[in-house]
Design a protein around this motif. Sequence first.
Motif, PDB file in Angstrom:
ATOM      1  N   ARG A  71       0.768  -1.310  -0.065  1.00 31.20           N
ATOM      2  CA  ARG A  71       0.113   0.164  -0.271  1.00 31.20           C
ATOM      3  C   ARG A  71       0.766   1.174   0.031  1.00 31.20           C
ATOM      4  NH1 ARG A  71      -0.884   4.506   2.079  1.00 31.20           N
ATOM      5  NH2 ARG A  71       0.865   4.009   3.478  1.00 31.20           N
ATOM      6  N   SER A  73       0.425   5.651  -1.591  1.00 30.45           N
ATOM      7  CA  SER A  73      -0.580   6.519  -2.063  1.00 30.45           C
ATOM      8  C   SER A  73       0.030   6.667  -3.554  1.00 30.45           C
ATOM      9  CB  SER A  73      -0.401   8.042  -1.335  1.00 30.45           C
ATOM     10  OG  SER A  73      -0.883   7.984  -0.107  1.00 30.45           O
ATOM     11  N   ARG A  75      -0.536   8.187  -7.326  1.00 24.58           N
ATOM     12  CA  ARG A  75      -1.119   9.564  -7.901  1.00 24.58           C
ATOM     13  C   ARG A  75      -1.124   9.670  -9.620  1.00 24.58           C
ATOM     14  NH1 ARG A  75       1.736  10.775  -3.313  1.00 24.58           N
ATOM     15  NH2 ARG A  75       0.519  11.994  -1.891  1.00 24.58           N
ATOM     16  N   GLN A 165      -4.901  20.147  -7.592  1.00 23.56           N
ATOM     17  CA  GLN A 165      -4.301  18.637  -7.327  1.00 23.56           C
ATOM     18  C   GLN A 165      -4.649  17.988  -8.851  1.00 23.56           C
ATOM     19  OE1 GLN A 165      -3.268  17.033  -3.403  1.00 23.56           O
ATOM     20  NE2 GLN A 165      -4.781  18.431  -2.747  1.00 23.56           N
ATOM     21  N   ALA A 220      -5.262   9.383  -0.471  1.00 24.39           N
ATOM     22  CA  ALA A 220      -6.187  10.038   0.329  1.00 24.39           C
ATOM     23  C   ALA A 220      -5.959  11.659   0.030  1.00 24.39           C
ATOM     24  CB  ALA A 220      -5.848  10.034   1.792  1.00 24.39           C
ATOM     25  N   ALA A 222      -7.227  15.291   1.565  1.00 20.66           N
ATOM     26  CA  ALA A 222      -8.011  16.070   2.492  1.00 20.66           C
ATOM     27  C   ALA A 222      -7.829  17.755   2.272  1.00 20.66           C
ATOM     28  CB  ALA A 222      -7.475  15.915   4.064  1.00 20.66           C
ATOM     29  N   ALA A 223      -6.926  18.090   1.118  1.00 18.77           N
ATOM     30  CA  ALA A 223      -6.977  19.413   1.087  1.00 18.77           C
ATOM     31  C   ALA A 223      -7.797  19.571  -0.181  1.00 18.77           C
ATOM     32  CB  ALA A 223      -5.311  19.718   0.462  1.00 18.77           C
TER      33      ALA A 223
HETATM   34  C1  LIG Z   1      -5.487  12.491   6.011  1.00 18.12           C
HETATM   35  C2  LIG Z   1      -4.720  12.576   4.933  1.00 18.12           C
HETATM   36  C3  LIG Z   1      -4.643  13.522   3.921  1.00 18.12           C
HETATM   37  C4  LIG Z   1      -4.015  13.699   3.055  1.00 18.12           C
HETATM   38  N1  LIG Z   1      -4.255  14.822   1.812  1.00 18.12           N
HETATM   39  C5  LIG Z   1      -3.546  14.649   0.728  1.00 18.12           C
HETATM   40  C6  LIG Z   1      -3.772  15.644  -0.337  1.00 18.12           C
HETATM   41  O1  LIG Z   1      -4.394  16.616  -0.217  1.00 18.12           O
HETATM   42  N2  LIG Z   1      -2.864  15.546  -1.597  1.00 18.12           N
HETATM   43  C7  LIG Z   1      -1.928  14.545  -1.739  1.00 18.12           C
HETATM   44  O2  LIG Z   1      -1.453  14.334  -2.683  1.00 18.12           O
HETATM   45  N3  LIG Z   1      -1.767  13.369  -0.729  1.00 18.12           N
HETATM   46  C8  LIG Z   1      -2.559  13.540   0.521  1.00 18.12           C
HETATM   47  N4  LIG Z   1      -2.482  12.402   1.508  1.00 18.12           N
HETATM   48  C9  LIG Z   1      -1.494  11.375   1.058  1.00 18.12           C
HETATM   49  C10 LIG Z   1      -0.149  11.556   1.952  1.00 18.12           C
HETATM   50  O3  LIG Z   1       0.595  12.598   1.351  1.00 18.12           O
HETATM   51  C11 LIG Z   1       0.467  10.256   2.145  1.00 18.12           C
HETATM   52  O4  LIG Z   1      -0.227   9.209   2.854  1.00 18.12           O
HETATM   53  C12 LIG Z   1       1.964  10.410   2.904  1.00 18.12           C
HETATM   54  O5  LIG Z   1       2.826  11.244   2.086  1.00 18.12           O
HETATM   55  C13 LIG Z   1       2.528   9.227   2.925  1.00 18.12           C
HETATM   56  O6  LIG Z   1       2.525   8.351   1.681  1.00 18.12           O
HETATM   57  P1  LIG Z   1       2.049   6.810   1.507  1.00 18.12           P
HETATM   58  O7  LIG Z   1       0.526   6.968   1.606  1.00 18.12           O
HETATM   59  O8  LIG Z   1       2.456   6.379   0.108  1.00 18.12           O
HETATM   60  O9  LIG Z   1       2.716   6.101   2.582  1.00 18.12           O
HETATM   61  C14 LIG Z   1      -3.175  12.504   2.439  1.00 18.12           C
HETATM   62  C15 LIG Z   1      -3.160  11.581   3.442  1.00 18.12           C
HETATM   63  C16 LIG Z   1      -4.001  11.389   4.576  1.00 18.12           C
HETATM   64  C17 LIG Z   1      -3.943  10.198   5.606  1.00 18.12           C
END
Ligand SMILES: Cc1cc2nc3c(=O)[nH]c(=O)nc-3n(C[C@H](O)[C@H](O)[C@H](O)COP(=O)(O)O)c2cc1C
Length: 251
Positions: A71, A73, A75, A165, A220, A222-223
């Motif tokens: 897992r 994030s 994009r 974004q 995820a 949140a922005a």
């Molecule tokens: C509550 C929350 C809000 C987030 N908001 C954004 C966002 O607005 N834009 C974005 O690109 N990533 C966002 N992320 C992703 C985080 O940047 C990402 O989880 C973090 O850098 C760790 O990377 P990983 O998920 O690959 O482990 C968010 C993650 C969380 C949990």
Amino acid sequence: MDKELIATHRDFLKDSLRQAINFRFTDQHQGVEPPPLQKPPRPEQELIALPDKSEWAAFRGTDVLDAIANRMSRRRFKAESLSLAELAFLLWSTQGIKKQLAPGTAVRTVPSAGCRHAFETYLLVHNVDGLDTGVYRYLPVEHALVLEHEDSDLVEKLTPATLGQAFTAAAPVTFVWTAIPYRTEWRYYTAAHRVILLDAGHVCQNLYLACEAIGCGTCAVAAFHQELMDQLLGVDGTDEFTIYLAPVGKC
Ligand SMILES: Cc1cc2nc3c(=O)[nH]c(=O)nc-3n(C[C@H](O)[C@H](O)[C@H](O)COP(=O)(O)O)c2cc1C
């Protein structure tokens, strides 16, 4: 940084908020009927049936250990559509109902404080097999979709609504979760809001893991611009508003 301001906001994270409540005065204890499990569809909305578990055999086989380990994030998405079965699996994984217990109460595939499940799931669809571009909503009770409205400018509107974004607009589908706070306030009054946010984390984590199981990815978000996103969905911004979103695509 203003330390006093920070201290006030930190209180929101503390359980002392809940301990200060006299639960005798909550709507639940006053005998008020619980709010419905899901926002009812409008009378003119036709239900779009979704594939169920019997059509998900191909999604079995990913080890939970691998899904958790891999897992991340994501994009960047391939320019490929999602099938309706894949979408249905992701919806069930994030908000699916397993059993209705009592009026207004059902256990789902994710946990929720007091089993209140304050969320509605909207889908901004622009490349899913069999669905026209538009805003849809998941009905977990029926495991079906309804079309909220068609919107041919969806993709153009999504980037400003997510504060630039652009990867959100490149996804074939974006999950947007709104909260209907009263579902949780009915039981927890002013302590509801803290647990609603805790609940949202579980929903999105299940989306991450379910995506890993079917060759998809998510991130995820949140922005976002609150008013633009609420307008895009067609929600009032007071009794229901966007709290979290996550674009999904093949990776
Ligand atoms: C509550 C929350 C809000 C987030 N908001 C954004 C966002 O607005 N834009 C974005 O690109 N990533 C966002 N992320 C992703 C985080 O940047 C990402 O989880 C973090 O850098 C760790 O990377 P990983 O998920 O690959 O482990 C968010 C993650 C969380 C949990």
